[in-house]
Scaffold this active site. Structure first.
Site, PDB file in Angstrom:
ATOM      1  CB  SER A 205      -0.964  -0.039   1.187  1.00 41.43           C
ATOM      2  OG  SER A 205      -1.984   0.922   1.042  1.00 41.43           O
TER       3      SER A 205
ATOM      4  CG  ASP B  82      -4.271  -1.732   0.614  1.00 42.74           C
ATOM      5  OD1 ASP B  82      -3.494  -2.453   1.263  1.00 42.74           O
ATOM      6  OD2 ASP B  82      -4.223  -0.493   0.631  1.00 42.74           O
TER       7      ASP B  82
END
Length: 735
Positions: A68, A215
């Site tokens: 991320s 993510d």
């Protein structure tokens, strides 16, 4: 003697060999260090402070694994960005713009800018060709983010194997269908980072090789295992994950959002942290009070990361050594690299419009270096056409340069749009104006981008407008537009300044326009129109006549709009000039002329903005007042008067509006912008055919406004020197 000479020679050769191999032996003995950067959205900016402290302490990084925001920071550092560059980027970047889909309004095509003029709700409902409602896979498509990442990773655009970066790198994403980790060790670097940070439901997943990726935090938020697979001996782990909040501390939507992210990531994070050994180093910056949306607090987050690493100096000292020369120079080498030469431009297009339409908007010349700033604007203009889920670009090396490849992905939620609208004005004296409306735009009727717009409004001002817009070339520079317009509105009729009646005016018009768009900011139209109408006395003296009329006219109109925001602008200009020649040969009862000029010019500094502007409209040679009148009155339209209280063949108003934003600008913020300000106005209304002349009237107002999702809500109080005053509640255009 000869034996002694031979013995000395042997010793010299052995010493020389030892000197030559000493450095490689020392290098072989150096432990390889891996850096693990976790996810955490805005909190991930603390990673920059960690890198800064590591460099100051002489710790060389041999491999980076990130998830991320950790993939963003780690990927940029691995690609050759210096810590100073990363710090400047974090602080100066317009995060609100980057984390939205809307391009800057100045880049939006002019026709789409005009959609803002209908007092309509900002959010649109999209429909597919089969009539079903199209719901997206994420609140945001990530258009601006994808274009930004392409720009940032242009330095490493030609790198396919991430081990060939100045620092070997891995990005971790997750397959939303299986929950499995997907590790990027090769491919397109910007795409890998974009996939790694696709927060479920917030950012649309990225499709790679038939898999929908989100993510990486939901599967491997602290990818210690991935770093170890890169052949490192020890790892430095940076954990910036959000701690779980208690029930008592969950008060707002942001609290729930933070808690949701923490729940998704904490379990797998703890499993990875449990694998750390005594030789590994864990850095946990003190980030209490920082949320995943606090991008505006970048400097504080960087400082927190720096402090947390600096206090571990005693642990890091054993890893301290001069940075490898290639790592020191990587950023400078990238800086000196010339912009890539573009030798061809290719379009990969799955949308309703033709390839030629997309190619038209790309202004990059062939056989010249890439102009990245101009290309970003072109991406914004293309996306603003509202035909695409995403418009992205890639650079692919060719024999003598690079191919610029434009990927335009069809909008999966559909390209037909419904917008609802509301306009409310109440002066708290029993006079209210209320309108509710809707518009439906059917796009992509052919490969040139033809569209059919229909707008309906009910209330005080009833309206039906429909227009077919047909571009005549691939760039929509020239177009033809047949249209039909019907309206019903109230017109106050005065004589010698006194109101004596209110007419209900009903009018139907139709016509044909030929036009030319001028870049993204302007449009000029020439057309002919015809129509008829009735005017009936609604309130007032019964002796006044009802009447009917016919119209026929030529019209020339020029409109310019470069405002950055249609409701609370801070920069740009707005100008509209219109001229009508009513002609008996086109069926008009009278031969007369009308023209109008409107202007708004904002000037701002900091949170303060002044808007200077006004309107000037004239009617020449007309005898019939009601059908040829303009209207004036209401908040910031000669404040103190009721809405549209004044009507005349000629109107003029000049004004200065000042407002100050009271709330801060934050990325991902659901808080509504609040403004406070005042206006100063001076205007006049008069007729050609009777004695009405109001003389010049001075007015002013003070107001508080909120920029809501359904339009600006403005509460104000206005007075004027004609002894009129009123409170107003307006939901709709500010001025």
């Amino acid at each position: 003697m000869r034996r002694f000479f031979s013995w000395c020679t042997s010793i010299f050769i052995v010493c020389l060999a030892a000197t030559v191999v000493a450095e490689p032996i020392a290098e072989q003995q150096r432990e390889r260090v891996g850096l693990v950067l976790s996810g955490g959205a805005a909190r991930g900016l603390a990673h920059i402070g960690v890198l800064k402290a590591l460099e100051e302490q002489g710790v060389a990084i041999d491999a980076i694994a990130g998830t991320s925001m950790g993939a963003v920071v780690g990927g940029l550092y691995a690609a050759g960005y210096s810590v100073a560059e990363l710090e400047e980027l974090a602080i100066s970047l317009d995060w609100q713009q980057a984390l939205s889909d809307d391009p800057p309004r100045e880049d939006v095509p002019f026709r789409r800018k005009q959609d803002d003029r209908d007092f309509l709700v900002k959010q649109k409902l999209s429909f597919r060709d089969d009539g079903t409602l199209g719901l997206p896979l994420g609140v945001l498509q990530g258009q601006n983010l994808a274009v930004l990442l392409e720009k940032l990773f242009a330095r490493a655009g030609a790198v396919e194997d991430f081990d060939e970066l100045p620092v070997p790198f891995r990005a971790v994403a997750a397959d939303i269908a299986t929950g499995e980790s997907v590790v990027f060790s090769q491919g397109h670097l910007a795409l890998a980072v974009r996939a790694s940070m696709s927060i479920p439901a917030l950012l649309t997943p990225v499709e790679v090789d038939g898999r929908l990726l989100v993510d990486g935090g939901i599967s491997d938020n602290i990818p210690v295992d991935i770093a170890r697979q890169m052949g490192v001996d020890r790892v430095i782990v940076v954990d910036i994950g959000s701690p779980l909040a208690t029930t008592e501390s969950l008060h707002t939507v942001f609290d729930i959002l933070n808690q949701s992210v923490a729940l998704l990531t904490r379990r797998n994070s703890e499993a990875q942290l449990a694998t750390l050994t005594s030789s590994d180093i864990l850095v946990q910056p003190e980030l209490t009070g920082y949320g995943i949306t606090d991008f505006a607090r970048g400097q504080d987050l960087i400082s927190a990361g720096y402090r947390a690493t600096d206090v571990l100096q005693w642990r890091l000292a054993e890893l301290a050594q001069p940075l490898p020369a290639e790592q020191k120079l990587s950023s400078n080498l990238k800086k000196k690299k010339k912009a890539p030469l573009i030798t061809s431009i290719k379009v990969h297009n799955t949308s309703k419009v033709g390839d030629g339409v997309i190619r038209y908007y790309i202004r990059q010349p062939l056989n010249e270096p890439l102009d990245i700033e101009k290309l970003q604007k072109d991406m914004g203009t293309l996306y603003g056409l509202e035909y695409f889920d995403r418009v992205e670009y890639r650079l692919i090396p060719e024999q003598d340069g690079n191919a610029l490849v434009i990927n335009a992905t069809d909008k999966s939620t559909g390209t037909d749009y419904l917008r609802l609208g509301l306009n409310l004005s109440d002066d708290f004296r029993g006079d209210s104006v209320f309108n509710i409306g809707a518009s439906f735009r059917k796009n992509g009727l052919n490969r040139l981008g033809a569209e059919w717009l229909t707008r309906v409004q009910l209330g005080d001002h009833q309206e039906l407008y429909t227009e077919f817009y047909q571009p005549l070339d691939i760039g929509s520079r020239y177009f033809v537009s047949p249209w039909l317009h019907g309206e019903v509105r109230n017109i106050k009729f005065r004589e010698e300044g006194d109101p004596i009646a209110e007419y209900r005016l009903q009018r139907i018009r139709y016509g044909l326009n030929l036009g030319r768009q001028i870049s993204t900011n302007a449009e000029v139209r020439f057309g002919v129109g015809s129509g008829w109408g009735d005017a009936d006395v609604r309130i007032g003296e019964q002796g006044l006549p009802d009447f009917s009329f016919k119209e026929g006219y030529y019209q020339l109109e020029y409109a310019f709009d470069s405002l950055d925001n249609v409701d609370f602008p801070r920069s740009g200009e707005e100008l509209r000039i219109s001229a009508l020649q009513h002609a008996t040969e086109l069926g008009s009862d009278e031969r007369y002329r009308q023209w109008l000029v409107e202007l708004n010019k904002p000037l701002s500094w900091g949170a303060n903005t002044f808007v200077f502007g006004g309107r000037y409209a004239r009617t020449l040679d007309a005898d019939e007042v009601v059908s040829s009148s303009y209207q004036l009155g209401g908040a910031q339209q000669l404040s103190g008067y009721r809405e549209n209280a004044l009507a005349g063949q000629n109107v003029s108003i000049g004004r200065m509006v000042y407002y100050r934003r009271l709330t801060p600008v934050r990325a991902f913020s659901l808080g509504l912008p609040v403004y406070a300000g005042l206006s100063l106005e001076r205007g006049r209304v008069w007729n050609q055919s009777n004695d009405l002349d109001s003389g010049y009237i001075n007015a002013m107002s003070v107001f508080v406004a909120v920029d809501t999702p359904i339009g600006p809500l403005n509460f104000s109080y206005g007075i004027n020197d004609d002894s009129e005053s009123a409170f107003y509640l307006n939901l709709g255009r500010s001025f």
